[in-house]
Design a protein around this motif. Sequence first.
Motif, PDB file in Angstrom:
ATOM      1  N   ILE A 164      36.351   7.928 -65.031  1.00 48.13           N
ATOM      2  CA  ILE A 164      35.330   7.106 -64.582  1.00 48.13           C
ATOM      3  C   ILE A 164      34.948   7.240 -62.977  1.00 48.13           C
ATOM      4  O   ILE A 164      33.697   7.330 -62.706  1.00 48.13           O
ATOM      5  CB  ILE A 164      35.453   5.522 -64.933  1.00 48.13           C
ATOM      6  CG1 ILE A 164      35.555   5.226 -66.345  1.00 48.13           C
ATOM      7  CG2 ILE A 164      34.331   4.549 -64.157  1.00 48.13           C
ATOM      8  CD1 ILE A 164      36.030   3.963 -66.827  1.00 48.13           C
ATOM      9  N   GLU A 165      35.992   7.186 -62.052  1.00 48.52           N
ATOM     10  CA  GLU A 165      35.584   7.553 -60.834  1.00 48.52           C
ATOM     11  C   GLU A 165      35.166   8.706 -60.826  1.00 48.52           C
ATOM     12  O   GLU A 165      34.076   8.960 -59.767  1.00 48.52           O
ATOM     13  CB  GLU A 165      36.915   7.576 -59.931  1.00 48.52           C
ATOM     14  CG  GLU A 165      37.428   5.979 -59.957  1.00 48.52           C
ATOM     15  CD  GLU A 165      38.739   5.843 -59.054  1.00 48.52           C
ATOM     16  OE1 GLU A 165      39.005   6.744 -58.399  1.00 48.52           O
ATOM     17  OE2 GLU A 165      39.534   4.784 -59.275  1.00 48.52           O
ATOM     18  N   ASN A 212      33.059  10.648 -62.615  1.00 42.33           N
ATOM     19  CA  ASN A 212      31.796  10.512 -63.279  1.00 42.33           C
ATOM     20  C   ASN A 212      30.798   9.881 -61.969  1.00 42.33           C
ATOM     21  O   ASN A 212      29.679  10.230 -61.943  1.00 42.33           O
ATOM     22  CB  ASN A 212      31.721   9.527 -64.435  1.00 42.33           C
ATOM     23  CG  ASN A 212      30.405   9.638 -65.105  1.00 42.33           C
ATOM     24  OD1 ASN A 212      29.628  10.944 -65.328  1.00 42.33           O
ATOM     25  ND2 ASN A 212      29.710   8.422 -65.254  1.00 42.33           N
ATOM     26  N   ASP A 213      31.439   8.575 -61.714  1.00 46.19           N
ATOM     27  CA  ASP A 213      30.755   7.827 -60.833  1.00 46.19           C
ATOM     28  C   ASP A 213      30.382   8.837 -59.572  1.00 46.19           C
ATOM     29  O   ASP A 213      29.276   8.840 -58.818  1.00 46.19           O
ATOM     30  CB  ASP A 213      31.278   6.469 -60.186  1.00 46.19           C
ATOM     31  CG  ASP A 213      31.358   5.861 -61.372  1.00 46.19           C
ATOM     32  OD1 ASP A 213      30.601   5.363 -62.158  1.00 46.19           O
ATOM     33  OD2 ASP A 213      32.144   4.528 -61.151  1.00 46.19           O
ATOM     34  N   GLU A 255      27.543  11.092 -60.092  1.00 46.80           N
ATOM     35  CA  GLU A 255      26.403  10.506 -60.050  1.00 46.80           C
ATOM     36  C   GLU A 255      25.806  10.572 -58.770  1.00 46.80           C
ATOM     37  O   GLU A 255      24.570  10.704 -58.293  1.00 46.80           O
ATOM     38  CB  GLU A 255      26.218   9.398 -60.780  1.00 46.80           C
ATOM     39  CG  GLU A 255      26.572   9.319 -62.270  1.00 46.80           C
ATOM     40  CD  GLU A 255      26.553   7.843 -62.895  1.00 46.80           C
ATOM     41  OE1 GLU A 255      26.465   7.134 -62.229  1.00 46.80           O
ATOM     42  OE2 GLU A 255      26.734   8.028 -64.116  1.00 46.80           O
ATOM     43  N   VAL A 256      26.393   9.853 -57.802  1.00 39.11           N
ATOM     44  CA  VAL A 256      26.304   9.985 -56.357  1.00 39.11           C
ATOM     45  C   VAL A 256      25.952  11.348 -55.820  1.00 39.11           C
ATOM     46  O   VAL A 256      24.857  11.624 -55.271  1.00 39.11           O
ATOM     47  CB  VAL A 256      27.136   9.367 -55.470  1.00 39.11           C
ATOM     48  CG1 VAL A 256      27.073   9.654 -54.132  1.00 39.11           C
ATOM     49  CG2 VAL A 256      27.601   7.925 -55.872  1.00 39.11           C
TER      50      VAL A 256
END
Length: 66
Positions: free
Chosen positions: A2-3, A5-6, A9-10
């Motif tokens: 999840i981290e 993926n985040d 995205e940034v």
Amino acid sequence: LIELNDALEVLEREDERAAEVARLKLFAGLEMAEIAESMGVGERTAAREWAFARARLGELLGGPDA
């Protein structure tokens, strides 16, 4: 994951091509020549984008130099 993926995205908001190189390298396991060919760029360009993406993702994920 999840981290990561985040962070991707940034990175994508900052540099779409670097994010695409990172996804192809990390998730598809492509070699630099394959990434360059699939993106229609030179191998040096793909390698430069990967170097940037790797460094930026390290910062975003709180790496040792963050």
